[in-house]
Scaffold this motif. Structure first.
Motif, PDB file in Angstrom:
ATOM      1  N   ASP A  95      40.683  30.364  23.130  1.00  0.00           N
ATOM      2  CA  ASP A  95      41.613  30.427  24.262  1.00  0.00           C
ATOM      3  C   ASP A  95      40.960  30.960  25.538  1.00  0.00           C
ATOM      4  O   ASP A  95      41.432  30.666  26.634  1.00  0.00           O
ATOM      5  CB  ASP A  95      42.814  31.312  23.906  1.00  0.00           C
ATOM      6  N   ALA A 101      42.709  25.696  29.000  1.00  0.00           N
ATOM      7  CA  ALA A 101      43.966  25.286  29.653  1.00  0.00           C
ATOM      8  C   ALA A 101      44.002  23.770  29.835  1.00  0.00           C
ATOM      9  O   ALA A 101      45.040  23.132  29.608  1.00  0.00           O
ATOM     10  CB  ALA A 101      44.118  25.991  31.002  1.00  0.00           C
ATOM     11  N   SER A 125      53.289  24.659  28.124  1.00  0.00           N
ATOM     12  CA  SER A 125      53.539  26.091  28.289  1.00  0.00           C
ATOM     13  C   SER A 125      52.277  26.894  27.972  1.00  0.00           C
ATOM     14  O   SER A 125      51.956  27.864  28.661  1.00  0.00           O
ATOM     15  CB  SER A 125      54.696  26.535  27.384  1.00  0.00           C
ATOM     16  N   MET A 126      51.554  26.484  26.914  1.00  0.00           N
ATOM     17  CA  MET A 126      50.295  27.146  26.577  1.00  0.00           C
ATOM     18  C   MET A 126      49.261  26.948  27.681  1.00  0.00           C
ATOM     19  O   MET A 126      48.527  27.877  28.046  1.00  0.00           O
ATOM     20  CB  MET A 126      49.753  26.594  25.253  1.00  0.00           C
ATOM     21  N   SER A 129      50.021  29.373  30.460  1.00  0.00           N
ATOM     22  CA  SER A 129      49.630  30.733  30.096  1.00  0.00           C
ATOM     23  C   SER A 129      48.120  30.920  30.182  1.00  0.00           C
ATOM     24  O   SER A 129      47.633  31.905  30.753  1.00  0.00           O
ATOM     25  CB  SER A 129      50.112  31.033  28.668  1.00  0.00           C
ATOM     26  N   ASN A 132      46.672  30.950  33.747  1.00  0.00           N
ATOM     27  CA  ASN A 132      46.850  32.255  34.388  1.00  0.00           C
ATOM     28  C   ASN A 132      45.804  33.257  33.924  1.00  0.00           C
ATOM     29  O   ASN A 132      45.355  34.103  34.693  1.00  0.00           O
ATOM     30  CB  ASN A 132      48.251  32.805  34.101  1.00  0.00           C
ATOM     31  N   GLN A 133      45.411  33.160  32.667  1.00  0.00           N
ATOM     32  CA  GLN A 133      44.432  34.098  32.110  1.00  0.00           C
ATOM     33  C   GLN A 133      43.009  33.780  32.540  1.00  0.00           C
ATOM     34  O   GLN A 133      42.192  34.690  32.715  1.00  0.00           O
ATOM     35  CB  GLN A 133      44.491  34.072  30.575  1.00  0.00           C
ATOM     36  N   GLU A 141      48.021  24.845  36.114  1.00  0.00           N
ATOM     37  CA  GLU A 141      49.360  25.433  36.049  1.00  0.00           C
ATOM     38  C   GLU A 141      50.368  24.544  36.776  1.00  0.00           C
ATOM     39  O   GLU A 141      51.425  24.200  36.231  1.00  0.00           O
ATOM     40  CB  GLU A 141      49.364  26.836  36.662  1.00  0.00           C
TER      41      GLU A 141
END
Length: 427
Positions: A95, A101, A125-126, A129, A132-133, A141
């Motif tokens: 991840d 992403a 949705s993943m 997330s 953003n990370q 996004e």
């Protein structure tokens, strides 16, 4: 290097560096003290002089992976979803990987193409997330929010689609990659507002996009903006302007051989001429639109043309022809699970019978339309159908008549600050 040696974060951590700091360094968090980076490098038994070659090797690996992801995204655009998913499942990355992403975003697109909506929504949705990370530089996004909006739209959840689209516009970074996403979001927002009948808002969004239209390098997006603008202007009663933009869009779509957009433009022009009681012109436009049948990306759009032909012939009291096309509209909308258009087609079929004084035959169509409108939360449409039902019951069933009026009043209270609904047309 840590993972290649089978080490956990905790195995490297000590009083000089915490697992969290090691994780931040690995993810490229900018605020980590450089002394901690040097300390971690030493703990791994590396020499700083080795770092450039390691980075170059990693950069080549990233380039190879990016090419693979780009090729899979291209395969998805060809509709080869099973092949694309097989290739996606072969990619194993963590991840915190720079492309994690993007991987989940592309998986989401593949699931959406397969109409596996729940899986698609989880993947998008993943992607949001992880973007953003992991310092989102590709507007993944914003792109994922756009796709979430489309997933909702295709499931007839238009309000929810609009919410996701607005989130996408908020997330979009002008300095990031995939610059086209901004214009896709604006186009989609205008279309959703059009479907909800929020005409003035839709026109404002179109104008925002129009001011930047020279920057849009995707012809399909430009053509969709022409179509949305022409339709919104028609709904606003600005018929001359609607025809102007429909004709400009028609010429542009002809040059680009975009038959779907040509179909839309001819239908819009036909609907304008119908409202202006120019029957021959309207009929010519509708039949020209139908001539492209078989060349369309999707026959879902045929519902509009069938409905308008039904309206055209109803206005001329050509009852048999009107009924034929309205039945086609209902069948087509049902076949494509198009709740907004099915609601509209059922309502117009009710109008068809009511105009002939056959109120008993109109009521079942209005009731079916009302059930759909309630199921998907189409508030304004509920109000319009309840009004028509009250007209049907006025002289025969006082209790149902009063019940319809009360329900209509309650719905109008909930929507009093909204604009006219898309389904308000064709009285």
């Amino acid at each position: 290097m840590r993972k290649s040696r089978g080490l956990r974060l905790e195995d490297l951590a000590d009083e000089g560096i915490s697992p969290a700091t090691i994780s931040n360094i690995e993810r490229g968090i900018a605020h980590v003290n450089s002394s901690k980076v040097y300390y971690l490098v030493q703990k791994l038994g590396l020499n700083m002089s080795e770092i450039p070659s390691i980075l170059m090797e990693q950069e080549e690996e990233l380039k190879d992976l990016k090419l693979t992801l780009d090729s899979i995204e291209a395969i998805i655009s060809m509709g080869k979803y099973d092949e694309a998913m097989t290739k996606l499942e072969e990619i194993k990355i963590e991840d915190h990987h720079p492309y994690s992403a993007i991987l989940h975003y592309i998986k989401g697109k593949c699931y959406a193409g397969m109409k596996k909506w729940n899986r698609a929504e989880r993947s998008f949705s993943m992607a949001i997330s992880l973007a953003n990370q992991n310092r989102d530089q590709e507007n993944i996004e914003a792109a994922s929010f756009a796709e979430l909006g489309l997933c909702c739209y295709r499931q007839n959840e238009i309000e929810k689609a609009l919410e996701f689209t607005e989130s996408g516009l908020d997330a979009f970074q002008e300095s990031g990659g995939r610059g086209y996403v901004k214009y896709v979001l604006l186009r989609n927002k205008a279309v959703y507002l059009e479907r909800l009948g929020r005409v003035n808002e839709g026109l404002r969004v179109i104008q925002e996009a129009w001011d930047q239209i020279d920057q849009i390098d995707e012809s399909a997006t430009v053509l969709n903006l022409y179509s949305a603008r022409a339709e919104l202007l028609r709904m606003a009663g600005q018929n001359e302007e609607a025809i102007k933009y429909a004709q400009e869009g028609l010429e542009l779509s002809r040059r680009n051989k975009n038959y779907q957009c040509m179909f839309d433009m001819w239908t819009i022009m036909g609907s304008v001429y119908t409202s202006e009681v120019q029957w021959e012109k309207a009929e010519r436009c509708f039949y020209t639109a139908l001539a492209s049948q078989g060349l369309l990306e999707s026959e879902k759009a045929l519902t509009d043309t069938y409905v308008w032909l039904g309206i055209l012939y109803t206005e001329q009291k050509k009852w048999a022809k009107a009924k034929t096309y309205l039945e086609k509209a209902v069948t087509n909308a049902e076949a494509h699970n198009d709740a907004p258009k099915l609601t509209y087609a059922l309502r117009i079929m009710g109008d068809y019978f009511k105009q002939q004084g056959k109120k008993d035959e109109a009521i079942p169509y209005y009731q079916k339309a009302l059930k759909l409108a309630r199921s998907y939360g189409y508030k304004k449409n509920q109000s319009q159908i309840l009004f028509r039902l009250s007209q049907c019951y006025q002289e025969t069933d006082r209790q149902e008549f009063e019940k319809c009026l009360l329900n209509m009043y309650e719905v109008q209270l909930e929507t009093k600050n909204r604009e006219a609904d898309i389904f308000e047309e064709a009285e």
